[in-house]
Design a protein around this motif. Structure first.
Motif, PDB file in Angstrom:
ATOM      1  N   GLY A  28     120.805 -30.895  42.362  1.00  0.00           N
ATOM      2  CA  GLY A  28     122.111 -31.152  41.766  1.00  0.00           C
ATOM      3  C   GLY A  28     123.139 -31.598  42.788  1.00  0.00           C
ATOM      4  O   GLY A  28     123.930 -32.520  42.535  1.00  0.00           O
ATOM      5  N   LEU A  29     123.109 -30.951  43.968  1.00  0.00           N
ATOM      6  CA  LEU A  29     124.068 -31.308  45.016  1.00  0.00           C
ATOM      7  C   LEU A  29     123.858 -32.733  45.492  1.00  0.00           C
ATOM      8  O   LEU A  29     124.813 -33.515  45.622  1.00  0.00           O
ATOM      9  CB  LEU A  29     123.938 -30.326  46.183  1.00  0.00           C
ATOM     10  N   TYR A  30     122.597 -33.089  45.760  1.00  0.00           N
ATOM     11  CA  TYR A  30     122.309 -34.451  46.213  1.00  0.00           C
ATOM     12  C   TYR A  30     122.633 -35.480  45.133  1.00  0.00           C
ATOM     13  O   TYR A  30     123.121 -36.575  45.435  1.00  0.00           O
ATOM     14  CB  TYR A  30     120.838 -34.573  46.603  1.00  0.00           C
ATOM     15  N   THR A  31     122.359 -35.141  43.870  1.00  0.00           N
ATOM     16  CA  THR A  31     122.605 -36.096  42.788  1.00  0.00           C
ATOM     17  C   THR A  31     124.097 -36.346  42.610  1.00  0.00           C
ATOM     18  O   THR A  31     124.545 -37.501  42.482  1.00  0.00           O
ATOM     19  CB  THR A  31     122.009 -35.572  41.466  1.00  0.00           C
ATOM     20  N   ILE A  32     124.894 -35.276  42.623  1.00  0.00           N
ATOM     21  CA  ILE A  32     126.343 -35.431  42.490  1.00  0.00           C
ATOM     22  C   ILE A  32     126.907 -36.190  43.687  1.00  0.00           C
ATOM     23  O   ILE A  32     127.753 -37.081  43.546  1.00  0.00           O
ATOM     24  CB  ILE A  32     127.015 -34.050  42.353  1.00  0.00           C
ATOM     25  N   THR A  33     126.408 -35.837  44.886  1.00  0.00           N
ATOM     26  CA  THR A  33     126.882 -36.513  46.093  1.00  0.00           C
ATOM     27  C   THR A  33     126.527 -37.996  46.067  1.00  0.00           C
ATOM     28  O   THR A  33     127.294 -38.845  46.553  1.00  0.00           O
ATOM     29  CB  THR A  33     126.278 -35.849  47.343  1.00  0.00           C
ATOM     30  N   LEU A  34     125.371 -38.322  45.497  1.00  0.00           N
ATOM     31  CA  LEU A  34     124.942 -39.714  45.435  1.00  0.00           C
ATOM     32  C   LEU A  34     125.915 -40.577  44.644  1.00  0.00           C
ATOM     33  O   LEU A  34     126.177 -41.730  45.001  1.00  0.00           O
ATOM     34  CB  LEU A  34     123.542 -39.791  44.811  1.00  0.00           C
TER      35      LEU A  34
END
Length: 305
Positions: A28-34
């Motif tokens: 979730g963190l990587y997806t939102i950051t992306l």
């Protein structure tokens, strides 16, 4: 007093739950950051893929294992066993393939400009997505044989060469051993060999870099660790974790071939889930970019509105 089966079921539930929680947090963190956060590193795309396939491996292994140990014996039929084992094996192989790509990509990133690996730097980032798609296609095809041989639990254990407690494989031991060597172990050994080779190169590079920095700064200054060095150390530890758990699990799988024991199956299942469950927490603790991305999203009030 809690029975052994219930305690074992709760243990597998805890392992699966914690692992899914850690991987889902990173995913979730990587997806939102992306989409709306700071720019991701190229290597973060592979970490996103790793956390995703680790989540799949935990779910397809941990949920049926927990259900069985908590008392549900015949909850899967032939179709259910085929799909559960097929997608678990595919996701576990993809975890191996992605870890291999991480190690290879970081070795290429560290290579000096005058090395022959430097020629791969420009195209390495562009090849990440195609390589991940190739890994999916390869392992989906490689494990198709599971759909042919896997069966539900069988009452007549005398004809079952390998018993997985809630599923079974009813074919001769010689054929099973040959398929494990030819179809399963040889491609896996190839990926592990690549990981060991690239990891050895990175260890050699870090050693020479440390010697060079020590010579430049002497004993007066304590130079800070560069981001590239931190990322390399993180990937090296991931490789070590994977190889250790994979090797131990492979040993127990070979033991299951010769001796039917429910405890061997339980230990093998636990070892198979260790890397998917623990690697996410290792990344959270060791990768400083996870903390930085989390703080950046907090500053934008994305996580808490």
């Amino acid at each position: 007093m809690i029975s052994k089966d219930i305690a074992l079921g709760l243990f597998f539930l805890l392992q699966t739950g914690l692992g899914v929680l850690g991987n889902s947090f990173l995913l979730g963190l990587y997806t939102i950051t992306l989409f709306i956060g700071p720019r991701l590193r190229p290597i973060d795309l592979l970490l996103v893929h790793l956390t995703f396939v680790n989540d799949l491996a935990l779910l397809f292994k941990g949920i049926p294992k927990t259900m069985f140990t908590l008392g549900l014996k015949n909850f899967l039929d032939d179709v259910g066993c085929k799909l559960i084992f097929y997608f678990h094996k595919v996701s576990r192989d993809l975890s191996l393939c992605t870890t291999c790509l991480l190690s290879s990509f970081q070795a290429i990133t560290l290579s000096p400009r005058n090395s022959w690996w430097a020629q791969l730097k420009a195209g390495a980032q562009k090849c990440m997505v195609p390589l991940c798609l190739f890994c999916w296609a390869f392992h989906l095809l490689k494990n198709v044989m599971i759909l042919s041989f896997m069966r539900g639990p069988m009452k007549n254990k005398t004809i079952t060469q390998q018993d997985f407690l809630y599923c079974s494989v009813p074919f001769p031991a010689t054929l099973n051993l040959a398929m494990h060597i030819l179809i399963v172990f040889l491609p896996d050994f190839l990926f592990i060999g690549i990981m060991m080779g690239t990891s050895g190169y990175m260890v050699f590079f870090l050693y020479r870099h440390h010697q060079r920095v020590q010579y430049i700064h002497g004993n007066i200054l304590t130079p800070s660790v560069s981001p590239e060095t931190r990322a390399t150390q993180t990937i090296l530890f991931l490789v070590i974790l994977f190889v250790c758990f994979y090797s131990l699990n492979s040993i127990f799988i070979l033991c299951i071939q010769n001796e039917r024991s429910s405890w061997l199956v339980h230990i093998s299942a636990f070892l198979a889930a260790c890397f998917p469950a623990f690697s996410s927490f290792f990344l959270i603790v060791s990768d400083s970019h996870v903390y930085k991305n989390f703080l950046a999203l907090l500053d934008k009030r994305i996580l808490f509105g």
